[in-house]
Design a protein around this motif. Sequence first.
Motif, PDB file in Angstrom:
ATOM      1  N   ALA A  75       0.828  -1.204   0.000  1.00  0.00           N
ATOM      2  CA  ALA A  75       0.000   0.000   0.000  1.00  0.00           C
ATOM      3  C   ALA A  75       0.864   1.256   0.000  1.00  0.00           C
ATOM      4  CB  ALA A  75      -0.923   0.000   1.209  1.00  0.00           C
ATOM      5  N   LYS A  76       2.081   1.143   0.535  1.00  0.00           N
ATOM      6  CA  LYS A  76       2.991   2.290   0.596  1.00  0.00           C
ATOM      7  C   LYS A  76       4.104   2.208  -0.432  1.00  0.00           C
ATOM      8  CE  LYS A  76       2.255   3.176   5.531  1.00  0.00           C
ATOM      9  NZ  LYS A  76       2.906   3.312   6.866  1.00  0.00           N
ATOM     10  N   ASN A  77       4.083   1.161  -1.262  1.00  0.00           N
ATOM     11  CA  ASN A  77       5.142   0.976  -2.270  1.00  0.00           C
ATOM     12  C   ASN A  77       6.530   1.020  -1.634  1.00  0.00           C
ATOM     13  OD1 ASN A  77       3.123   0.820  -4.138  1.00  0.00           O
ATOM     14  ND2 ASN A  77       3.624   2.746  -5.185  1.00  0.00           N
ATOM     15  N   THR A  78       6.670   0.356  -0.512  1.00  0.00           N
ATOM     16  CA  THR A  78       7.910   0.424   0.253  1.00  0.00           C
ATOM     17  C   THR A  78       8.334  -0.964   0.702  1.00  0.00           C
ATOM     18  OG1 THR A  78       7.368   2.663   1.012  1.00  0.00           O
ATOM     19  CG2 THR A  78       9.037   1.463   2.252  1.00  0.00           C
ATOM     20  N   VAL A  79       9.632  -1.210   0.643  1.00  0.00           N
ATOM     21  CA  VAL A  79      10.208  -2.433   1.184  1.00  0.00           C
ATOM     22  C   VAL A  79      11.188  -2.036   2.285  1.00  0.00           C
ATOM     23  CG1 VAL A  79      12.057  -2.506  -0.545  1.00  0.00           C
ATOM     24  CG2 VAL A  79      11.363  -4.604   0.606  1.00  0.00           C
ATOM     25  N   TYR A  80      11.282  -2.881   3.295  1.00  0.00           N
ATOM     26  CA  TYR A  80      12.091  -2.587   4.471  1.00  0.00           C
ATOM     27  C   TYR A  80      13.130  -3.689   4.698  1.00  0.00           C
ATOM     28  CZ  TYR A  80       7.997   0.355   5.372  1.00  0.00           C
ATOM     29  OH  TYR A  80       6.974   1.253   5.259  1.00  0.00           O
ATOM     30  N   LEU A  81      14.184  -3.301   5.403  1.00  0.00           N
ATOM     31  CA  LEU A  81      15.144  -4.278   5.895  1.00  0.00           C
ATOM     32  C   LEU A  81      15.436  -3.926   7.348  1.00  0.00           C
ATOM     33  CD1 LEU A  81      16.879  -6.748   5.109  1.00  0.00           C
ATOM     34  CD2 LEU A  81      18.782  -5.141   4.784  1.00  0.00           C
ATOM     35  N   GLN A  82      14.892  -4.731   8.249  1.00  0.00           N
ATOM     36  CA  GLN A  82      15.167  -4.549   9.671  1.00  0.00           C
ATOM     37  C   GLN A  82      16.453  -5.290   9.990  1.00  0.00           C
ATOM     38  OE1 GLN A  82      13.504  -2.717  12.093  1.00  0.00           O
ATOM     39  NE2 GLN A  82      15.279  -3.262  13.358  1.00  0.00           N
ATOM     40  N   MET A  83      17.421  -4.564  10.516  1.00  0.00           N
ATOM     41  CA  MET A  83      18.741  -5.150  10.800  1.00  0.00           C
ATOM     42  C   MET A  83      19.012  -5.065  12.291  1.00  0.00           C
ATOM     43  SD  MET A  83      20.915  -3.656   7.580  1.00  0.00           S
ATOM     44  CE  MET A  83      20.930  -1.978   8.215  1.00  0.00           C
ATOM     45  N   ASN A  84      19.102  -6.212  12.933  1.00  0.00           N
ATOM     46  CA  ASN A  84      19.392  -6.290  14.362  1.00  0.00           C
ATOM     47  C   ASN A  84      20.731  -6.962  14.594  1.00  0.00           C
ATOM     48  OD1 ASN A  84      16.796  -5.213  14.855  1.00  0.00           O
ATOM     49  ND2 ASN A  84      15.878  -7.254  14.892  1.00  0.00           N
ATOM     50  N   SER A  85      21.255  -6.804  15.791  1.00  0.00           N
ATOM     51  CA  SER A  85      22.521  -7.437  16.172  1.00  0.00           C
ATOM     52  C   SER A  85      23.599  -7.183  15.116  1.00  0.00           C
ATOM     53  CB  SER A  85      22.328  -8.953  16.360  1.00  0.00           C
ATOM     54  OG  SER A  85      21.342  -9.205  17.340  1.00  0.00           O
ATOM     55  N   LEU A  86      23.722  -5.942  14.734  1.00  0.00           N
ATOM     56  CA  LEU A  86      24.657  -5.592  13.669  1.00  0.00           C
ATOM     57  C   LEU A  86      26.099  -5.860  14.086  1.00  0.00           C
ATOM     58  CD1 LEU A  86      22.839  -2.408  12.414  1.00  0.00           C
ATOM     59  CD2 LEU A  86      23.580  -4.306  10.950  1.00  0.00           C
TER      60      LEU A  86
END
Length: 123
Positions: A75-86
């Motif tokens: 709906a927002k034309n958006t993709v995400y990448l959640q990055m933890n424990s970098l």
Amino acid sequence: QQQLVESGGGLVQAGGSLRLSCAASGGTFMGYTMAWFRRAPGKERDFVAAIRWNGRNKYHAASVRGRFTISRDNAKNTVYLQMNSLKPEDTAVYYCAARDGLERWGPTEYDYWGLGTQVSVSA
């Protein structure tokens, strides 16, 4: 034709988190497989994660599995990448990519690219 713009990069300490976003415009976002790649200094552009148009089929490279999560909001034309424990070895320029078809792992399989966002992880 897809236009992709990444955001959310920055400098973070090891063990910290960041969320990258990629906003798409100019095309039919919902029908595209979206992916994240990264290029560390002096290295090739490597696959990080991909997500099919339906948002249910997700793939993560072994090096980030369990720490990074790809998601999308059609709906927002958006993709995400959640990055933890970098980790310091996650330091790279992160690129968003799109292709009209199923997920693939090689960068040459993708048709559209953003300019990238820098992620730096200090020890």
